[in-house]
Design a protein around this motif. Structure first.
Motif, PDB file in Angstrom:
ATOM      1  N   ILE A 297       1.931  26.625  31.670  1.00 47.39           N
ATOM      2  CA  ILE A 297       1.585  27.450  30.506  1.00 47.39           C
ATOM      3  C   ILE A 297       0.429  26.830  29.740  1.00 47.39           C
ATOM      4  CG2 ILE A 297       2.430  28.326  28.299  1.00 47.39           C
ATOM      5  CD1 ILE A 297       5.215  28.495  29.581  1.00 47.39           C
ATOM      6  N   ARG A 298       0.462  25.506  29.567  1.00 44.53           N
ATOM      7  CA  ARG A 298      -0.635  24.829  28.876  1.00 44.53           C
ATOM      8  C   ARG A 298      -1.935  24.975  29.655  1.00 44.53           C
ATOM      9  NH1 ARG A 298      -2.548  22.882  24.148  1.00 44.53           N
ATOM     10  NH2 ARG A 298      -0.692  21.695  23.627  1.00 44.53           N
ATOM     11  N   ALA A 299      -1.879  24.822  30.979  1.00 49.73           N
ATOM     12  CA  ALA A 299      -3.086  24.943  31.798  1.00 49.73           C
ATOM     13  C   ALA A 299      -3.655  26.355  31.732  1.00 49.73           C
ATOM     14  CB  ALA A 299      -2.769  24.562  33.247  1.00 49.73           C
ATOM     15  N   GLU A 300      -2.760  27.351  31.781  1.00 56.70           N
ATOM     16  CA  GLU A 300      -3.214  28.731  31.692  1.00 56.70           C
ATOM     17  C   GLU A 300      -3.760  29.045  30.303  1.00 56.70           C
ATOM     18  OE1 GLU A 300      -3.129  31.645  34.196  1.00 56.70           O
ATOM     19  OE2 GLU A 300      -3.716  29.656  34.901  1.00 56.70           O
ATOM     20  N   GLY A 301      -3.158  28.439  29.273  1.00 51.98           N
ATOM     21  CA  GLY A 301      -3.684  28.632  27.928  1.00 51.98           C
ATOM     22  C   GLY A 301      -5.105  28.121  27.802  1.00 51.98           C
ATOM     23  N   GLN A 302      -5.393  26.981  28.418  1.00 53.98           N
ATOM     24  CA  GLN A 302      -6.757  26.441  28.378  1.00 53.98           C
ATOM     25  C   GLN A 302      -7.707  27.290  29.216  1.00 53.98           C
ATOM     26  OE1 GLN A 302      -7.111  22.266  29.157  1.00 53.98           O
ATOM     27  NE2 GLN A 302      -5.991  21.689  27.315  1.00 53.98           N
ATOM     28  N   ARG A 303      -7.220  27.753  30.377  1.00 59.37           N
ATOM     29  CA  ARG A 303      -8.093  28.545  31.247  1.00 59.37           C
ATOM     30  C   ARG A 303      -8.450  29.882  30.622  1.00 59.37           C
ATOM     31  NH1 ARG A 303      -7.847  32.661  34.755  1.00 59.37           N
ATOM     32  NH2 ARG A 303      -5.611  32.944  34.415  1.00 59.37           N
ATOM     33  N   THR A 304      -7.452  30.514  29.962  1.00 56.29           N
ATOM     34  CA  THR A 304      -7.677  31.844  29.415  1.00 56.29           C
ATOM     35  C   THR A 304      -8.231  31.816  27.998  1.00 56.29           C
ATOM     36  OG1 THR A 304      -5.407  31.964  28.580  1.00 56.29           O
ATOM     37  CG2 THR A 304      -5.801  32.792  30.807  1.00 56.29           C
ATOM     38  N   GLY A 305      -8.109  30.657  27.319  1.00 57.71           N
ATOM     39  CA  GLY A 305      -8.553  30.574  25.939  1.00 57.71           C
ATOM     40  C   GLY A 305      -7.560  31.149  24.952  1.00 57.71           C
ATOM     41  N   VAL A 306      -6.331  31.428  25.405  1.00 57.86           N
ATOM     42  CA  VAL A 306      -5.292  31.950  24.518  1.00 57.86           C
ATOM     43  C   VAL A 306      -4.576  30.773  23.884  1.00 57.86           C
ATOM     44  CG1 VAL A 306      -3.179  33.309  24.353  1.00 57.86           C
ATOM     45  CG2 VAL A 306      -5.010  34.030  25.894  1.00 57.86           C
ATOM     46  N   ALA A 307      -4.733  30.606  22.575  1.00 58.87           N
ATOM     47  CA  ALA A 307      -4.179  29.428  21.902  1.00 58.87           C
ATOM     48  C   ALA A 307      -2.659  29.419  21.921  1.00 58.87           C
ATOM     49  CB  ALA A 307      -4.675  29.372  20.461  1.00 58.87           C
ATOM     50  N   SER A 308      -2.041  30.583  21.771  1.00 62.13           N
ATOM     51  CA  SER A 308      -0.585  30.663  21.713  1.00 62.13           C
ATOM     52  C   SER A 308      -0.091  31.726  22.693  1.00 62.13           C
ATOM     53  CB  SER A 308      -0.112  31.009  20.299  1.00 62.13           C
ATOM     54  OG  SER A 308      -0.442  29.998  19.394  1.00 62.13           O
ATOM     55  N   PRO A 309       0.231  31.345  23.943  1.00 67.40           N
ATOM     56  CA  PRO A 309       0.772  32.320  24.911  1.00 67.40           C
ATOM     57  C   PRO A 309       2.224  32.634  24.569  1.00 67.40           C
ATOM     58  CG  PRO A 309       0.702  30.149  25.895  1.00 67.40           C
ATOM     59  CD  PRO A 309       0.091  30.011  24.536  1.00 67.40           C
ATOM     60  N   ALA A 310       2.439  33.258  23.389  1.00 76.47           N
ATOM     61  CA  ALA A 310       3.784  33.410  22.840  1.00 76.47           C
ATOM     62  C   ALA A 310       4.679  34.252  23.735  1.00 76.47           C
ATOM     63  CB  ALA A 310       3.697  34.032  21.440  1.00 76.47           C
ATOM     64  N   VAL A 311       4.130  35.289  24.356  1.00 78.03           N
ATOM     65  CA  VAL A 311       4.949  36.154  25.202  1.00 78.03           C
ATOM     66  C   VAL A 311       5.487  35.374  26.399  1.00 78.03           C
ATOM     67  CG1 VAL A 311       4.877  38.131  26.763  1.00 78.03           C
ATOM     68  CG2 VAL A 311       3.860  38.307  24.497  1.00 78.03           C
ATOM     69  N   ILE A 312       4.642  34.549  27.010  1.00 80.49           N
ATOM     70  CA  ILE A 312       5.071  33.772  28.175  1.00 80.49           C
ATOM     71  C   ILE A 312       6.140  32.763  27.764  1.00 80.49           C
ATOM     72  CG2 ILE A 312       4.295  32.307  30.064  1.00 80.49           C
ATOM     73  CD1 ILE A 312       3.180  35.167  30.058  1.00 80.49           C
ATOM     74  N   LEU A 313       5.957  32.101  26.634  1.00 83.59           N
ATOM     75  CA  LEU A 313       6.958  31.168  26.141  1.00 83.59           C
ATOM     76  C   LEU A 313       8.271  31.889  25.818  1.00 83.59           C
ATOM     77  CD1 LEU A 313       4.669  29.017  23.833  1.00 83.59           C
ATOM     78  CD2 LEU A 313       5.856  28.188  25.870  1.00 83.59           C
ATOM     79  N   THR A 314       8.183  33.109  25.319  1.00 84.64           N
ATOM     80  CA  THR A 314       9.380  33.890  25.035  1.00 84.64           C
ATOM     81  C   THR A 314      10.106  34.255  26.324  1.00 84.64           C
ATOM     82  OG1 THR A 314       8.370  34.815  23.048  1.00 84.64           O
ATOM     83  CG2 THR A 314      10.265  35.985  23.949  1.00 84.64           C
ATOM     84  N   ILE A 315       9.363  34.659  27.340  1.00 83.26           N
ATOM     85  CA  ILE A 315       9.976  34.988  28.635  1.00 83.26           C
ATOM     86  C   ILE A 315      10.744  33.783  29.170  1.00 83.26           C
ATOM     87  CG2 ILE A 315       9.483  35.510  31.066  1.00 83.26           C
ATOM     88  CD1 ILE A 315       7.151  37.247  30.059  1.00 83.26           C
TER      89      ILE A 315
END
Length: 477
Positions: free
Chosen positions: A131-149
């Motif tokens: 999730i952290r790697a994808e957050g850096q790749r996509t530029g999404v600071a808070s991937p809240a939906v993925i963390l919720t899943i």
């Protein structure tokens, strides 16, 4: 054939399947064993004093193994550790399926649970790393939906685990609670081999990999093992474990402050007060949760005279409410509001317990469980989101593993609390003492949340993470 790279700016949803399978391996085996202890004891002729180690073995292996495996994930990447973990889970399932039925075999099952615990250690740290790697790749600071899943998946498994265990035992006997790990382990291996990347970009280059801190790992393992075994068996006969834990802990501190690449970077951790508070909140959350799940359940059967089926049904609102509030609030990245609401709700649940008697109506018990479900969903979700922001990216997996260590330490503390409060029988007077314990812990939780000013900035002014369906619609436009 190599998979096509994920679109820029969007989380690679192909990673969800291995992340979810890996994340459920530990909670499903934590929950499923609860209904298997009695059948295993009867089949093998083993007393409860021995079968209880089937629970303790997984706790010990996981509490020690998660930071270790998490550190290896940080250094070598997710794929190899994830595949090795899945293979160990399958091996543990095979051991439980094949051992003969004899009194000595219970210790083979304990060994299988240790292997199982180590195998499940890769799932959660690997998921947080991805999730952290994808957050850096996509530029999404808070991937809240993925963390919720991820949070809802583990909570759902905690709900269905005991029921699934009962169905498996009814259909195929106690061995099925071990055999279920064969398909689960193999599924994680297959999904990991196909879908997980060899590198995520968070790992150091091959020629810059830090050395493995073997001595630090050894001191940590000895300190944790001695402490956890003592907490699970507090008596004069186990007091000798305390000096071992203290000496090993002091050696760990001495070692970690003097090496360039420590197993646990105490210099960074000591300077990261907010992360230490997050670990503390995880311990307190687990203590309250397990005090209710196990201590309250014992009272329902002894003090309120409900049969096991009815007691289990009374507990269902906890998990249902937890999942519901996690889904309702999960898309918002802010954590302070979630923690404050969770703090007040668990305090209210503790107060409601004080008014329970052997004649308390079922509706009152259900309402209390619904109130308890609010922190069950919000606290765990907020703690996970907080860790994501507070941990160093290059140590996200080991930080996530250490979070689970604190969580399991809280579970063990809960068992010590209700074990000493109840004694031989769960009485209403003992339940009221547990209520006061929950109130006290809730007040501490609330205070360290209110005083933690760093929580105010997490998720503030960040855009809401779009749902996957919304992402698809945007792409279509």
């Amino acid at each position: 054939m190599a998979l096509k790279p994920a679109p820029a700016g969007r989380f690679d949803r192909r990673l969800l399947a291995p992340m979810m399978v890996g994340a459920i391996l530990n909670p499903i085996n934590t929950a499923i064993i609860a209904v298997a202890l009695a059948p295993i004891g009867i089949a093998l002729g083993a007393p409860a004093s021995e079968t209880v180690w089937l629970v303790s073995a997984l706790y010990l292996a996981t509490a020690i193994g998660q930071p270790l495996v998490g550190r290896l994930v940080d250094i070598f990447g997710v794929k190899r550790l994830y595949l090795a973990g899945g293979a160990l889970v399958a091996v543990a399932g095979a051991i439980g399926l094949l051992i003969p039925e004899s009194p000595e075999s219970v210790w083979w099952l304990v060994a299988a649970r240790v292997v199982l615990g180590l195998g499940t250690c890769a799932g959660y740290p690997a998921a947080m790393h991805l999730i952290r790697a994808e957050g850096q790749r996509t530029g999404v600071a808070s991937p809240a939906v993925i963390l919720t899943i991820l949070s809802v998946t583990t909570q759902t498994v905690a709900v269905v685990g005991p029921t699934l265990g009962g169905l498996l035992i009814g259909a195929w006997g106690w061995r099925a609670t071990f055999a279920v790990n064969l398909p689960l382990g193999l599924a994680s291996v297959v999904l990991g081999a196909i879908l997980l990347p060899r590198r995520t970009g968070l790992e150091p280059p091959r020629d810059q990999r830090p050395r493995i801190d073997g001595l630090g790992i050894l001191f940590f393992a000895v300190a944790m093992l001695a402490l956890l075994i003592f907490l699970q068996n507090i008596s004069v006969g186990t007091l000798w474990l305390l000096p071992i834990a203290l000496v090993a802990g002091a050696a760990l501190v001495w070692r970690e402050l003097r090496v360039d690449s420590p197993f646990i970077d105490l210099r960074v951790l000591g300077g990261n007060g907010p992360l230490l508070l997050t670990y503390t909140r995880s311990l307190l959350t687990a203590t309250i949760s397990y005090t209710f799940v196990y201590g309250f359940t014992q009272w329902l059967e002894n003090g309120r005279a409900l049969d096991p089926t009815a007691a289990g049904l009374v507990l269902l609102p906890v998990f249902a409410a937890g999942i519901a509030v996690a889904l309702a609030f999960g898309r918002r990245p802010e954590v302070l509001g979630k923690l404050l609401i969770g703090s007040v709700a668990q305090l209210a649940a503790g107060i409601l317990v004080l008014f329970m008697t052997g004649a308390t109506p079922i509706w009152y018990l259900v309402v209390t469980m619904l109130v308890l479900g609010i922190p069950q969903g919000l606290n765990n979700l907020a703690i996970q989101n907080t860790l994501y922001h507070q941990a160093e990216p290059e140590r996200i997996a080991s930080s996530a593993g250490l979070l689970r260590t604190f969580f399991y330490l809280g579970a063990i503390v809960a068992s010590v609390v209700y074990g000493n409060v109840y004694g031989e029988r769960a009485t209403t007077g003992g339940l009221h003492v547990l209520g006061w314990v929950v109130i006290g812990i809730s007040i501490v939780f609330l205070l360290i949340t209110v005083l933690d000013r760093s929580l105010r900035s997490i998720g503030r002014d960040e855009p809401r993470t779009p749902e996957p369906a919304e992402q698809g619609a945007a792409k279509a436009d």
